[in-house]
Design an enzyme around this catalytic site. Structure first.
Site, PDB file in Angstrom:
ATOM      1  N   LYS A 121       0.816  -1.213   0.000  1.00 25.48           N
ATOM      2  CA  LYS A 121       0.000   0.000   0.000  1.00 25.48           C
ATOM      3  C   LYS A 121       0.850   1.263   0.000  1.00 25.48           C
ATOM      4  CE  LYS A 121      -2.314  -1.160   3.735  1.00 25.48           C
ATOM      5  NZ  LYS A 121      -1.958  -2.585   3.929  1.00 25.48           N
ATOM      6  N   THR A 122       1.824   1.306   0.899  1.00 23.83           N
ATOM      7  CA  THR A 122       2.631   2.518   1.029  1.00 23.83           C
ATOM      8  C   THR A 122       3.389   2.812  -0.258  1.00 23.83           C
ATOM      9  OG1 THR A 122       2.866   2.229   3.418  1.00 23.83           O
ATOM     10  CG2 THR A 122       4.525   3.580   2.322  1.00 23.83           C
ATOM     11  N   GLU A 165      -3.553   5.990   1.468  1.00 20.93           N
ATOM     12  CA  GLU A 165      -3.377   4.597   1.847  1.00 20.93           C
ATOM     13  C   GLU A 165      -4.597   4.184   2.665  1.00 20.93           C
ATOM     14  OE1 GLU A 165      -0.072   2.047   4.370  1.00 20.93           O
ATOM     15  OE2 GLU A 165       0.559   3.786   3.200  1.00 20.93           O
TER      16      GLU A 165
END
Length: 465
Positions: A121-122, A165
Site C-alpha cells: 500500500k505505502t 493509503e
C-alpha cells in the site's frame, strides 16, 4: 481547488501524533489552517516536522496535555481506553474521532484514490502521489511512510485528487468513498481483527461497495485472494485488472532487472508501453503498474504517467539504502509478513548478484508470529544467514509460548543459518563478525529494528583494515 477545513477538525488533538497515519492527517490539517495539537510517546523527527508547521506536540501522555477548547480528539485503533488524554476528553465532553473518519473528512469534495491490500500500500500510494506531482497535478496525499524527509508522508495540494493509503487492518477503510480503489492483494493477516479468509473477503467486499457510482476498481489479476474477490463481486463496479495473467486488462509482459531499477513493459489497450521503475523487485514493478492503471482510470494519459512513475525513488524503510562501510551495504526493509519478506529478499537477490545477503529480522506482533511464524522462518531461508531478534510487541501484550523460537526453528528446518540475539545492542558486533567486503545486510521488520542500520554501519566503519 481543494476544499477548506472541516469545522469539527479546526482544533484537533491527536493522541499518538507521531505515528505514520496520524502524523499525515495532522500535517494536512495544519497546512489547511487548523490549530493542531497532540502527544506522542517519544520525541522524533516527525514531531519536529509537525512543530515546524505550527503544531503543538507534547512528549508523553498526560491529561493536562489536552486543551479544554479542543474541537475533537483524534485516535487510532492502537490507543488504549485507559489513555489519560482519552479519559480527560470524556470528562470534558470533547468528541473522539477515529483517524479514518478524520481522513475521510479531508477527502470530501475531492477525487479520492484509495490504495488497499495486505502488502504494497505505502509503495503504490507513494508512486501515484510522486508521479501525479511530477505531472503538475498538485495532489493531496496521505501515506504510511516518509518519502524523502521526516513528515513527508502527507501533503495538502491545490489539485482535486487525493491519494490515500487505505488500511484494512481494523476495517477503517470502510469509511472512504473513493473514485478509484486499488486492491493489490488479499491475504489473511491482522489476526487480532480477522479470524478467517472469509472475514477478510467480506471486509474487502464492503470496501469495494464504497466506490462512488461511475468509479473504478483496479485489482490484481495474479494474486489468488484478489482473483477470488473479483469473482465474488456482482459486476456493478467497473473493474480493471492488472498483472502477468493472460486475462489481465493491463498485462505485464516483462520485468527486466537493471541493478536497483527495473524496465517494465505492459500491454495497455492492445499496445505495448515500456517504462522504468527506479526501485528493484518484481513486486515493486507490479505496484507501479497498479498506479499506472489507477492514473489512467482518473483520465491521465498512460503515455504521460508512465515516464513520470520513474520519479519515484523509494519510501523510507522500503528497501532503503542506509549506507556502506567496510565494503558492506546496509539496506532497511519494513517487511514483516512472509509474503513481503520473500518479495524483498528475492528483489535483493536479483539486484545483488553473487553478493551474500544477511538479514537482521525482528518479528512484529505476537499474534502474527503465532499464526505465521513458520512461514517467516521459511522466508528467511532465502538469505545466506539471518539474525533473529525478540518479538516487537507494538500494541500487543505477550502471548504465552509465542516467541522468536517459532521462527528460528522453522528457519533451521528449512536449512537456514540462523543466530538468535536477544539484546539489540549486541547486533552490530554480531553482524561485524559475520560479514565481509561485498556482503549486503538487510535490517527487516516493522518495529525499531530500523534503528540498527546506522549502528551497524558505525561498527563496520571501525573494522580493522
Amino acid at each position: 481547488m481543494a476544499p477548506g477545513l472541516p469545522t469539527a477538525l479546526d482544533r484537533p488533538h491527536f493522541i499518538g501524533i507521531g505515528g505514520a497515519g496520524m502524523s499525515g492527517i495532522a500535517k494536512i490539517l495544519a497546512q489547511r489552517g487548523a490549530k493542531v495539537a497532540g502527544s506522542d510517546a517519544k520525541h522524533s523527527a516527525t514531531a519536529e516536522a509537525l512543530r515546524a508547521l505550527g503544531a503543538t506536540v507534547h512528549i508523553g501522555h498526560a491529561a493536562e496535555h489536552l486543551a479544554d477548547d479542543a474541537s475533537c480528539v483524534v485516535v487510532s485503533s492502537a490507543i488504549r481506553e485507559d489513555n489519560p488524554e482519552l479519559l480527560r476528553a470524556a470528562e470534558l465532553g470533547i468528541p473522539v474521532v477515529h483517524r479514518s473518519d478524520a481522513l475521510a473528512a479531508l477527502m470530501e469534495g475531492l477525487r479520492p484514490v484509495a490504495v488497499a491490500g495486505t502488502h504494497g500500500k505505502t509503495t503504490t500510494t507513494s508512486m501515484l502521489a510522486v508521479s501525479l506531482t511530477k505531472l503538475g497535478l498538485n495532489p493531496s496525499y496521505a501515506i504510511g511512510g516518509d518519502l524523502d524527509a521526516p513528515g513527508s508522508n502527507a501533503l495538502h495540494g491545490e489539485g482535486d485528487i487525493f491519494v490515500a493509503e487505505a488500511d484494512e487492518s481494523d476495517r477503517s477503510f470502510h469509511k472512504y468513498a473513493p473514485e478509484v480503489a486499488i486492491i493489490l492483494n488479499v491475504e489473511l493477516d491482522h489476526h487480532a481483527n480477522y479470524a478467517s479468509m472469509e472475514e477478510i473477503h467480506e471486509s474487502f467486499e464492503t470496501f469495494v461497495g464504497r466506490i462512488v457510482p461511475g468509479g473504478t476498481l483496479v485489482i490484481s489479476a495474479d494474486h489468488e485472494g484478489a482473483r477470488e474477490l473479483t469473482r465474488r463481486l456482482d459486476g456493478s463496479v467497473r473493474t480493471v485488472t492488472y498483472g502477468e495473467s493472460a486475462d489481465a486488462d493491463v498485462r505485464v509482459l516483462s520485468v527486466v532487472p537493471q541493478g536497483l531499477r527495473s524496465e517494465v513493459t505492459v500491454e495497455l489497450d492492445g499496445a505495448p508501453l515500456t517504462f522504468t521503475v527506479s526501485v528493484p523487485g518484481r513486486h515493486y514493478a507490479h505496484n507501479a503498474v497498479a498506479a499506472l492503471a489507477a492514473g489512467v482510470a482518473l483520465g491521465i494519459p498512460a503515455a504521460d504517467l508512465a515516464p513520470a512513475l520513474a520519479a519515484y525513488t523509494g519510501v523510507k524503510r522500503r528497501l532503503q539504502l542506509k549506507g556502506e562501510a567496510a565494503g558492506v551495504q546496509v539496506v532497511d526493509s519494513y517487511a514483516h509478513h512472509p509474503t513481503e519478506m520473500t518479495a524483498d529478499l528475492e528483489a535483493m537477490r536479483a539486484a545483488a548478484g553473487d553478493s551474500r545477503i544477511l538479514v537482521v529480522f525482528q518479528p512484529h506482533l505476537f499474534s502474527r508470529t503465532r499464526e505465521l511464524g513458520t512461514e517467516m522462518g521459511q522466508a528467511l531461508a532465502l538469505a545466506d544467514a539471518a539474525v533473529v531478534l525478540d518479538i516487537y510487541p507494538a500494541r500487543e501484550d505477550p502471548v504465552p509460548g509465542v516467541t522468536s523460537e517459532l521462527i528460528i526453528d522453522a528457519a533451521r528446518a528449512a536449512g537456514a543459518d540462523v543466530t538468535a540475539v536477544h539484546d539489540k545492542a549486541e547486533v552490530p558486533s554480531v553482524i561485524a563478525g559475520m560479514t565481509g567486503p561485498g556482503d549486503l545486510v538487510l535490517t527487516m521488520g516493522a518495529g525499531d529494528v530500523t534503528d540498527l542500520g546506522p549502528r551497524i554501519l558505525d561498527r563496520l566503519s571501525k573494522q580493522p583494515k
